[in-house]
Motif scaffolding. Structure first.
Motif, mmCIF file in Angstrom:
data_model
loop_
_atom_site.group_PDB
_atom_site.id
_atom_site.type_symbol
_atom_site.label_atom_id
_atom_site.label_comp_id
_atom_site.label_asym_id
_atom_site.label_seq_id
_atom_site.Cartn_x
_atom_site.Cartn_y
_atom_site.Cartn_z
ATOM 1 N N CYS A 42 0.841 -1.212 0.000
ATOM 2 C CA CYS A 42 0.000 0.000 0.000
ATOM 3 C C CYS A 42 0.868 1.251 0.000
ATOM 4 O O CYS A 42 0.571 2.227 -0.710
ATOM 5 N N GLU A 43 1.934 1.214 0.827
ATOM 6 C CA GLU A 43 2.782 2.411 0.923
ATOM 7 C C GLU A 43 3.472 2.705 -0.408
ATOM 8 O O GLU A 43 3.610 3.850 -0.814
ATOM 9 N N GLN A 44 3.865 1.617 -1.090
ATOM 10 C CA GLN A 44 4.567 1.814 -2.362
ATOM 11 C C GLN A 44 3.616 2.290 -3.475
ATOM 12 O O GLN A 44 3.984 3.100 -4.311
ATOM 13 N N PHE A 45 2.377 1.753 -3.466
ATOM 14 C CA PHE A 45 1.522 1.956 -4.646
ATOM 15 C C PHE A 45 0.290 2.826 -4.415
ATOM 16 O O PHE A 45 -0.536 2.942 -5.309
ATOM 17 N N HIS A 46 0.133 3.450 -3.213
ATOM 18 C CA HIS A 46 -1.158 4.127 -3.011
ATOM 19 C C HIS A 46 -1.407 5.243 -4.012
ATOM 20 O O HIS A 46 -2.505 5.389 -4.528
ATOM 21 N N ASP A 47 -0.351 5.983 -4.343
ATOM 22 C CA ASP A 47 -0.569 7.073 -5.310
ATOM 23 C C ASP A 47 -0.979 6.520 -6.674
ATOM 24 O O ASP A 47 -1.864 7.060 -7.335
ATOM 25 N N SER A 48 -0.301 5.427 -7.076
ATOM 26 C CA SER A 48 -0.645 4.819 -8.377
ATOM 27 C C SER A 48 -2.101 4.397 -8.382
ATOM 28 O O SER A 48 -2.851 4.706 -9.317
ATOM 29 N N TYR A 49 -2.527 3.676 -7.321
ATOM 30 C CA TYR A 49 -3.918 3.191 -7.310
ATOM 31 C C TYR A 49 -4.910 4.351 -7.317
ATOM 32 O O TYR A 49 -5.926 4.295 -7.998
ATOM 33 N N HIS A 50 -4.606 5.405 -6.565
ATOM 34 C CA HIS A 50 -5.551 6.530 -6.540
ATOM 35 C C HIS A 50 -5.706 7.133 -7.943
ATOM 36 O O HIS A 50 -6.812 7.443 -8.383
ATOM 37 N N THR A 51 -4.578 7.248 -8.670
ATOM 38 C CA THR A 51 -4.654 7.786 -10.038
ATOM 39 C C THR A 51 -5.415 6.823 -10.946
ATOM 40 O O THR A 51 -6.244 7.231 -11.757
ATOM 41 N N TRP A 52 -5.113 5.501 -10.799
ATOM 42 C CA TRP A 52 -5.791 4.506 -11.663
ATOM 43 C C TRP A 52 -7.288 4.482 -11.371
ATOM 44 O O TRP A 52 -8.102 4.435 -12.281
#
Ligand SMILES: NC(=O)c1ccc[n+]([C@@H]2O[C@H](COP(=O)([O-])OP(=O)(O)OC[C@H]3O[C@@H](n4cnc5c(N)ncnc54)[C@H](O)[C@@H]3O)[C@@H](O)[C@H]2O)c1
Length: 321
Positions: free
Chosen positions: A255-265
């Motif tokens: 989650c810490e690594q990818f939260h920004d990516s998921y929010h954009t996706w």
């Protein structure tokens, strides 16, 4: 299965399946393979032939799953009236079309002849239990028991009972389904379309969006699921898999690594509607993928592969315990 659970499952000796369509015939075959007496009723006049043909077509699969053998003869009778089918049944699996008015009318017709202890389990894909309970004299006896197609093969059953549900109804139902080889989950609160159909709807929505936006061919989008995450999802759910995706740090690290990516996706995901044009695009794309294969051969391919996956997973589970 624990002794107490076995005892509960044994309370269900006769099952009435109402509606012998895609889901009803599959449930009826599974229940019969489990050794239950099965009563079937469908308003269509050729229901006995439909049921018989279905049993013959799935018996080899039930044998492969270890749920039947060559000698198994189903104790299954197709009745001409609803009243005859539900009389004497301990458990009713309702499988008529997904229409609230039709289901309510059916329950009112059957309630006067039900045994006092009989449970009604609806296969409904997305209707609300609270709506289905309206009009029943005893709303405590009905629950949601939603399978995934085909119920004789896909283990999942989603159970839901609410504050009106009588004591013991969910427990007896869960034990009954488990005794037929099912895997049961129980919802804690009412939600449209239960859990699995919401997840399916979320994925399908984006798959449709990718087709209509021309991102890839429909065939490649199907392959992206079946050759990719779909294969992993058969083994573990998304949270477990992403826990592994986070390395030793687990889900938190992921989650810490990818939260920004998921929010954009997530912000970029589509919201398509099944308009006539969209349906045409899906049907045309699928025609290309299906080629010369007919419905029966596609169904057989699906079932053969599902049986192989289930057998392989059973073997791995047995070796690990
Ligand atoms: N198709 C799926 O993938 C799927 C998956 C899970 C749950 N379900 C649910 O299962 C239920 C049945 O769906 P299906 O796909 O089998 O539908 P279906 O149309 O294949 O079968 C429904 C059957 O009910 C019969 N019927 C209609 N009115 C009746 C009545 N009053 N009394 C007796 N029989 C009657 C019809 O003749 C038909 O054979 C629905 O509630 C649906 O939401 C469907």
């Amino acid at each position: 299965m624990a002794t107490e659970t076995k005892g509960l499952a044994n309370e269900v000796k006769t099952v009435a399946v109402i509606g012998a369509g895609l889901i009803g015939c599959s449930w009826a075959s599974l229940f019969a393979a489990s050794g239950r007496r099965v009563h079937v009723y469908d308003s269509r006049p050729d229901a006995a032939k439909v049921m018989e043909d279905f049993w013959v077509s799935v018996k080899p699969t039930l044998i492969e799953l270890g749920l039947a053998n060559a000698e198994t003869t189903p104790d299954l009778e197709v009745f001409n009236t609803l009243a005859d089918a539900v009389t004497g049944a301990d458990f009713i699996q309702e499988c008529i079309p997904e229409r609230l008015d039709m289901k309510r009318e059916l329950y009112s017709a059957m309630e006067p002849v039900l045994a006092p202890h009989a449970i009604i389990a609806t296969s409904s894909s997305g209707l609300k239990l609270s709506d289905l309970q309206e009009g029943l004299k005893d709303p405590g006896r009905i629950i949601i028991a939603h399978p995934f197609n085909p119920p004789h093969l896909i283990p999942l059953v989603e159970l839901y009972g609410n504050e009106l549900t009588a004591a013991g109804v969910l427990e007896t139902s869960g034990a009954f389904y488990e005794s037929c080889g099912k895997v049961v989950i129980t919802l804690k609160r009412e939600v449209l379309a239960h859990v699995a159909n919401r997840l399916q709807a979320a994925l399908w929505r984006e798959a449709i969006h990718l087709v209509t936006e021309g991102v890839a061919s429909l065939k490649d989008i199907n392959t992206a699921v079946s050759a990719g995450p779909g294969l992993r999802w058969a083994v573990m759910g998304p949270h477990m898999l992403l826990n592994l995706g986070g390395g030793e740090g687990g889900l938190r690290a992921y989650c810490e690594q990818f939260h920004d990516s998921y929010h954009t996706w997530w912000d970029d995901l589509g919201k398509p509607q099944l308009t006539p044009q969209t349906i045409d695009a899906l049907v045309d794309g699928l025609r290309e993928e299906i080629g010369e294969r007919d419905y029966a051969s596609l169904r057989q391919e699906r079932d053969d592969k599902l049986v192989a996956i289930l057998a392989a997973m059973k073997q791995v589970d047995a070796a690990r315990t």
